[in-house]
Motif scaffolding. Structure first.
Motif, mmCIF file in Angstrom:
data_model
loop_
_atom_site.group_PDB
_atom_site.id
_atom_site.type_symbol
_atom_site.label_atom_id
_atom_site.label_comp_id
_atom_site.label_asym_id
_atom_site.label_seq_id
_atom_site.Cartn_x
_atom_site.Cartn_y
_atom_site.Cartn_z
ATOM 1 N N THR A 148 0.831 -1.207 0.000
ATOM 2 C CA THR A 148 0.000 0.000 0.000
ATOM 3 C C THR A 148 0.864 1.255 0.000
ATOM 4 O OG1 THR A 148 -0.160 0.094 2.434
ATOM 5 C CG2 THR A 148 -1.804 -1.218 1.273
ATOM 6 N N ILE A 149 2.016 1.193 0.687
ATOM 7 C CA ILE A 149 2.932 2.334 0.723
ATOM 8 C C ILE A 149 3.513 2.590 -0.665
ATOM 9 C CG2 ILE A 149 5.042 3.259 1.731
ATOM 10 C CD1 ILE A 149 2.696 3.012 3.672
ATOM 11 N N VAL A 150 3.861 1.507 -1.358
ATOM 12 C CA VAL A 150 4.403 1.628 -2.724
ATOM 13 C C VAL A 150 3.366 2.273 -3.642
ATOM 14 C CG1 VAL A 150 5.205 0.337 -4.729
ATOM 15 C CG2 VAL A 150 5.969 -0.320 -2.452
ATOM 16 N N THR A 151 2.107 1.838 -3.499
ATOM 17 C CA THR A 151 1.027 2.407 -4.312
ATOM 18 C C THR A 151 0.861 3.894 -4.022
ATOM 19 O OG1 THR A 151 -0.144 0.286 -4.338
ATOM 20 C CG2 THR A 151 -1.422 2.253 -4.886
ATOM 21 N N GLU A 152 0.892 4.254 -2.741
ATOM 22 C CA GLU A 152 0.767 5.658 -2.359
ATOM 23 C C GLU A 152 1.865 6.509 -2.988
ATOM 24 O OE1 GLU A 152 -1.377 7.031 1.490
ATOM 25 O OE2 GLU A 152 0.364 5.840 2.062
ATOM 26 N N ARG A 153 3.094 6.026 -2.905
ATOM 27 C CA ARG A 153 4.219 6.794 -3.439
ATOM 28 C C ARG A 153 4.124 6.934 -4.960
ATOM 29 N NH1 ARG A 153 3.706 8.513 0.173
ATOM 30 N NH2 ARG A 153 4.694 8.314 2.210
ATOM 31 N N ALA A 154 3.658 5.877 -5.617
ATOM 32 C CA ALA A 154 3.507 5.931 -7.073
ATOM 33 C C ALA A 154 2.465 6.981 -7.458
ATOM 34 C CB ALA A 154 3.105 4.561 -7.612
ATOM 35 N N ILE A 155 1.352 7.010 -6.747
ATOM 36 C CA ILE A 155 0.298 7.983 -7.031
ATOM 37 C C ILE A 155 0.777 9.401 -6.735
ATOM 38 C CG2 ILE A 155 -2.020 8.753 -6.388
ATOM 39 C CD1 ILE A 155 -1.937 6.211 -8.064
ATOM 40 N N ASP A 156 1.502 9.572 -5.629
ATOM 41 C CA ASP A 156 2.026 10.896 -5.290
ATOM 42 C C ASP A 156 3.000 11.400 -6.351
ATOM 43 O OD1 ASP A 156 0.561 11.253 -2.976
ATOM 44 O OD2 ASP A 156 2.077 10.343 -1.678
ATOM 45 N N MET A 157 3.778 10.485 -6.917
ATOM 46 C CA MET A 157 4.714 10.866 -7.980
ATOM 47 C C MET A 157 3.946 11.372 -9.197
ATOM 48 S SD MET A 157 7.598 8.584 -9.947
ATOM 49 C CE MET A 157 6.344 7.686 -10.879
ATOM 50 N N VAL A 158 2.869 10.680 -9.548
ATOM 51 C CA VAL A 158 2.037 11.105 -10.672
ATOM 52 C C VAL A 158 1.416 12.472 -10.383
ATOM 53 C CG1 VAL A 158 -0.059 10.600 -11.989
ATOM 54 C CG2 VAL A 158 1.537 8.754 -11.437
ATOM 55 N N CYS A 159 0.928 12.656 -9.150
ATOM 56 C CA CYS A 159 0.314 13.936 -8.763
ATOM 57 C C CYS A 159 1.334 15.070 -8.830
ATOM 58 C CB CYS A 159 -0.270 13.839 -7.359
ATOM 59 S SG CYS A 159 -1.747 12.804 -7.233
ATOM 60 N N LEU A 160 2.570 14.792 -8.411
ATOM 61 C CA LEU A 160 3.612 15.815 -8.446
ATOM 62 C C LEU A 160 3.937 16.203 -9.890
ATOM 63 C CD1 LEU A 160 5.628 17.602 -6.996
ATOM 64 C CD2 LEU A 160 7.219 15.670 -6.911
ATOM 65 N N ILE A 161 3.952 15.226 -10.779
ATOM 66 C CA ILE A 161 4.177 15.511 -12.203
ATOM 67 C C ILE A 161 3.054 16.394 -12.743
ATOM 68 C CG2 ILE A 161 4.249 14.474 -14.513
ATOM 69 C CD1 ILE A 161 5.649 12.059 -13.241
ATOM 70 N N ILE A 162 1.822 16.096 -12.330
ATOM 71 C CA ILE A 162 0.668 16.904 -12.754
ATOM 72 C C ILE A 162 0.806 18.339 -12.248
ATOM 73 C CG2 ILE A 162 -1.829 17.222 -12.471
ATOM 74 C CD1 ILE A 162 -2.086 14.162 -12.401
ATOM 75 N N VAL A 163 1.278 18.487 -11.001
ATOM 76 C CA VAL A 163 1.478 19.817 -10.426
ATOM 77 C C VAL A 163 2.507 20.600 -11.243
ATOM 78 C CG1 VAL A 163 2.425 21.064 -8.432
ATOM 79 C CG2 VAL A 163 0.773 19.230 -8.078
ATOM 80 N N PHE A 164 3.597 19.939 -11.634
ATOM 81 C CA PHE A 164 4.629 20.596 -12.438
ATOM 82 C C PHE A 164 4.078 21.011 -13.801
ATOM 83 C CE2 PHE A 164 8.000 19.212 -9.548
ATOM 84 C CZ PHE A 164 8.892 20.274 -9.681
ATOM 85 N N LEU A 165 3.297 20.127 -14.413
ATOM 86 C CA LEU A 165 2.709 20.452 -15.714
ATOM 87 C C LEU A 165 1.737 21.622 -15.592
ATOM 88 C CD1 LEU A 165 2.049 16.856 -17.137
ATOM 89 C CD2 LEU A 165 3.845 18.461 -17.807
ATOM 90 N N ALA A 166 0.952 21.625 -14.494
ATOM 91 C CA ALA A 166 0.014 22.730 -14.261
ATOM 92 C C ALA A 166 0.762 24.037 -14.041
ATOM 93 C CB ALA A 166 -0.873 22.413 -13.059
ATOM 94 N N ALA A 167 1.888 23.962 -13.322
ATOM 95 C CA ALA A 167 2.696 25.159 -13.085
ATOM 96 C C ALA A 167 3.242 25.715 -14.402
ATOM 97 C CB ALA A 167 3.843 24.836 -12.131
ATOM 98 N N LEU A 168 3.675 24.819 -15.284
ATOM 99 C CA LEU A 168 4.172 25.254 -16.592
ATOM 100 C C LEU A 168 3.047 25.827 -17.444
ATOM 101 C CD1 LEU A 168 6.606 22.313 -17.460
ATOM 102 C CD2 LEU A 168 7.244 24.686 -16.993
ATOM 103 N N LEU A 169 1.843 25.249 -17.296
ATOM 104 C CA LEU A 169 0.699 25.694 -18.091
ATOM 105 C C LEU A 169 0.199 27.066 -17.652
ATOM 106 C CD1 LEU A 169 -1.470 25.067 -20.241
ATOM 107 C CD2 LEU A 169 -2.799 23.952 -18.427
ATOM 108 N N PHE A 170 0.037 27.242 -16.337
ATOM 109 C CA PHE A 170 -0.552 28.479 -15.817
ATOM 110 C C PHE A 170 0.477 29.546 -15.470
ATOM 111 C CE2 PHE A 170 -3.755 25.206 -14.782
ATOM 112 C CZ PHE A 170 -4.853 25.765 -15.438
ATOM 113 N N GLN A 171 1.733 29.144 -15.293
ATOM 114 C CA GLN A 171 2.780 30.110 -14.963
ATOM 115 C C GLN A 171 3.929 30.023 -15.954
ATOM 116 O OE1 GLN A 171 2.843 32.360 -11.706
ATOM 117 N NE2 GLN A 171 0.910 32.120 -12.802
#
Length: 343
Positions: A123-146
């Motif tokens: 479950t910890i591995v799954t959590e970290r994998a999802i958080d990594m995807v979310c962080l990538i999305i945050v970076f893409l959003a930052a590039l898109l809006f800023q």
């Protein structure tokens, strides 16, 4: 004995890395800069610290709810209080020794909920994998809006790098760079395949496989919609805490939502690099503020350290409080269960 030495080495390494970033963040600050930092913090909207603390605490609670969902396919339905307490205690331990907190929170929950700790590792591995995807999305959003801030900055770096002596775009440099990148990935693939029997290489391979497995395992979750909602809610709460924190300083109040997004992206990297983000988080945020025209060594540093201190406080205070409460809670729980059994 070997495992203890490795743990001690990791602790000392990350501690030294944190100390290095702390030194880098303060080495160029003059006495006048310190006066500006003090003035900015003294005249900040201190009452906004409370909603920031509340948002961060709520994000950790939502993380506990998400973790609980991951346990359901295994037939486990632990108390949400125990899950939340384990999450906070894990954060506390991680602030001192990175990754050890994940082990501690699993063993802590295992002790009070009769859940095998090794079953929780997945479950910890799954959590970290999802958080990594979310962080990538945050970076893409930052590039898109800023993009005008982050994009132009990155673009200028690449432009300068790919220019020749006549300040013209160099196709030769581009080809060489792409060739080096391709060669790097090919070499990495060859090393993993050829030297998988070596412990260090095997660990890297297992990490990659673990991330892939973690993402694939989402298909076994019963309530996928709620799991995705919780995952998004965690990062939205992180974002809101950054936005409110930026508004706390009068000198940065005008930056708004966009700066909060880039702060979340850059600050998250700092939190990963050193234990609890010490040194790295304030330094990265301060340099980011420079892109917005905010003085790096004064207001930028004041904001970076303010946001880091609030996050660290909720982790330390929450971890200590729930370390005490989890024991008393389960003692009462056991007494109630025993009383019902013999009534």
């Amino acid at each position: 004995m070997k495992a203890k030495l490795v743990t001690a080495f990791q602790y000392l390494f990350f501690l030294a890395l944190g100390a290095l970033f702390v030194w880098l963040s303060v080495k160029d600050i003059t006495a006048t800069d310190w006066a500006h930092i003090k003035y900015s913090l003294v005249h900040a909207r201190h009452w906004l610290i409370l909603p920031v603390l509340a948002l961060l605490l709520l994000s950790h609670y939502v993380r506990a709810l998400r973790w609980k969902i991951l346990m359901e396919p295994m037939g486990y339905h632990p108390s949400i209080f125990n899950v939340f307490s384990a999450v906070m205690i894990g954060y506390l331990v991680n602030a001192g020794v990175p990754r050890l907190g994940e082990v501690v929170k699993c063993t802590m929950l295992s002790r009070y909920e009769k859940i095998r700790a090794d079953k929780l590792v997945g479950t910890i591995v799954t959590e970290r994998a999802i958080d990594m995807v979310c962080l990538i999305i945050v970076f893409l959003a930052a590039l898109l809006f800023q993009g005008h801030i982050v994009g132009d900055y990155v673009s200028s770096l690449f432009t300068n790098f790919f220019q020749d002596k006549e300040v013209q775009f160099s196709v030769q440099k581009l080809v060489i760079t792409l060739a080096i990148v391709a060669l790097f990935f090919l070499l990495l693939y060859f090393i993993i395949r050829r030297f998988a029997h070596i412990d260090a290489i095997a660990k890297v391979k297992n990490i990659i496989k673990g991330v892939v497995h973690g993402l694939i395992s989402i298909r076994f979750i019963k309530n996928k919609g709620l799991f995705i909602f919780y995952s998004l809610a965690i990062w939205v709460l992180y974002l809101l805490s950054s936005v409110v924190g930026i508004y706390a300083l009068q000198e940065t109040e005008h930056l708004g939502f966009g700066a909060g997004l880039t702060t979340l992206a850059v600050g998250s990297v700092g939190m990963i690099i050193t234990p609890g983000g010490i040194g790295a988080y304030p330094l990265f945020v301060a340099n980011l503020m420079g892109l917005y025209g905010i003085p790096v060594h004064t207001i930028g540093m004041a904001l970076g350290w303010l946001l880091w201190l609030v996050q660290t406080f909720i982790i330390l205070a929450g971890g200590v409080v729930f370390s005490v409460l989890i024991s008393s809670y389960n003692k009462k729980r056991t007494k109630i269960a025993t009383g019902q059994q013999y009534s």
